[in-house]
Design an enzyme around this catalytic site. Structure first.
Site, PDB file in Angstrom:
ATOM      1  CB  CYS A 103       0.694   1.436   4.087  1.00  0.00           C
ATOM      2  SG  CYS A 103      -0.944   1.247   4.259  1.00  0.00           S
ATOM      3  CB  CYS A 107      -1.015   0.136   1.147  1.00  0.00           C
ATOM      4  SG  CYS A 107      -1.539   1.534   1.754  1.00  0.00           S
TER       5      CYS A 107
END
Length: 422
Positions: free
Chosen positions: A22, A19
């Site tokens: 993230c 991600c």
């Protein structure tokens, strides 16, 4: 962690290794952990790969990445604020602390009031209203602080019609909760947890959607100090301040810097400075039908929206959804080409080239097949003609046979005609 987590208060980042958001949060998260440790906070900070421990992530209702949760006993609180160090730490300290914080003195009340733009205070002793207040606090502690105090702790200018009471202090004044006029306590607190006038961005606009209010925004350029930009901003501020009693239940006021976000939201290019009113519940919006010159014009515009005479645009109907899909696709293509023209040519040019070659090959194959088939048919007919023609003697015998058949037919026809005459 699963077995021992209830022994401590945990602030956990559930992430996925692939991600991008993230990865962007990771350095901020490391700073959060260091800061919380240095300040002696009882909150433990950690992160968990939700793809490796999917059962635990599912247990806590993790559906996207990154997801930040504060785990306190049996409760799990979602963080929905900006992903900055200070905002995350403030959230952790607020939720990890007491649900209702007492204010024992006027000095403490003044100190807390200076720190918070919006302050909710329960005044009085034990009552059903206090039980409801505690229940609402357990739900909305993720957004704001909740306090309690006795009547003598409040400033002298505060006058309460009765006790117990719930009071919100903001915008330089205070407002008392009235069950008959304001409805459910949870809905009232959710509406009143914002200041009357805000600097609106995309995240704030998303949060305002929970209030059910219409949002009146002056879309301006903060760096532009021209008269028109300043004037529209001042008009919105004056309406928010002077007409609060008329509009606060239905409207939230503020200004937005730049029109990029609002353009993507409305799927239109708004010329700034301008004023727009958004209905975040159904994606409708209202634009003034004439130039807003002063506060009176703005008040009239708002009244037209409330009585239904102002024309609503946008919405969440089928046509608007189709338009949204097309707009998002177009925006994606344009953004890719703007950021990296070569990458855009590769991503979109290569598939189009392959499809074009395939179409050309299919069309070419059909045409050649048709020609071959036609030529094959001609050749077959030609062979049949040659075979049917045979030799000259065979052709002569065939003619005589046809003549004989024809003669016999004529004789039969004559016999039939004579019989009819008889």
């Amino acid at each position: 962690f699963k077995e021992n987590r209830k022994d401590d208060i945990w602030l956990v980042d559930f992430y996925a290794p692939w991600c991008g958001h993230c990865k962007k949060l990771e350095p901020v998260w490391n700073e959060v952990g260091i800061e919380m440790k240095n300040m002696g906070s009882p909150v433990k900070v950690g992160k968990m790969d939700a793809t490796s421990f999917s059962s635990i992530a599912s247990e806590f209702g993790v559906r996207g990445y990154p997801t930040i949760k504060l785990l306190k006993g049996d409760l799990a609180y979602n963080y929905r604020g900006p992903r900055t160090k200070d905002d995350i730490i403030e959230f952790a300290n607020r939720v990890a602390g007491p649900l209702i914080r007492p204010l024992p003195s006027q000095h403490m009340f003044e100190h807390v009031q200076k720190r918070h733009h919006v302050l909710f205070v329960y005044v009085g002793g034990e009552s059903p209203l206090k039980e409801k207040y505690i229940e609402v606090a357990s739900e909305l502690i993720v957004y704001t602080y909740f306090f309690s105090a006795s009547e003598d702790v409040l400033p002298e200018y505060v006058t309460l019609p009765e006790l117990p009471a719930v009071v919100v202090f903001k915008d330089g004044t205070y407002f008392v909760y009235d069950e008959y006029e304001d409805g459910d306590l949870s809905s009232w607190i959710n509406r009143e947890r914002f200041q009357g006038y805000l600097n609106v961005d995309g995240f704030t606009l998303y949060e305002l959607g929970d209030t059910g209010k219409l949002v009146a925004i002056a879309v301006i350029d903060d760096k532009n100090s021209s008269v028109e930009h300043t004037r529209l901003k001042s008009i919105i501020q004056e309406v928010a301040r002077d007409y609060r009693d008329h509009f606060h239940r239905d409207f939230q006021f503020g200004h937005m810097d730049g029109n990029d976000y609002i353009n993507s939201l409305l799927m239109d290019d708004l010329t700034i400075p301008t004023i727009v009113v958004l209905n975040t519940s159904n994606q409708q919006y209202f634009l003034p039908d004439r130039h807003i010159e002063n506060t009176e014009d703005m008040v009239q515009f708002i009244n037209n929206i409330l009585d239904g005479t102002a024309e609503a645009q946008g919405g969440d109907g089928l046509l608007q959804r189709i338009k949204r899909i097309i707009y998002d696709a177009k925006s994606t293509v344009v953004s890719v080409f703007k950021s990296s023209p070569l990458l855009g040519c590769f991503l979109f040019g290569l598939p189009l080239g392959v499809i074009s070659i395939m179409c050309y090959g299919i069309c070419t194959a059909d045409t050649d097949g048709g020609i071959d088939e036609h030529e094959g048919a001609k050749k077959e007919n030609g062979d049949r003609d040659l075979t049917d023609e045979g030799s000259e003697e065979e052709q002569e015998e065939e003619k005589n046979r046809k003549y004989t058949e024809l003669s016999d037919g004529e004789f039969k026809q004559k016999d039939i005609m004579e019989k009819k005459k008889d």
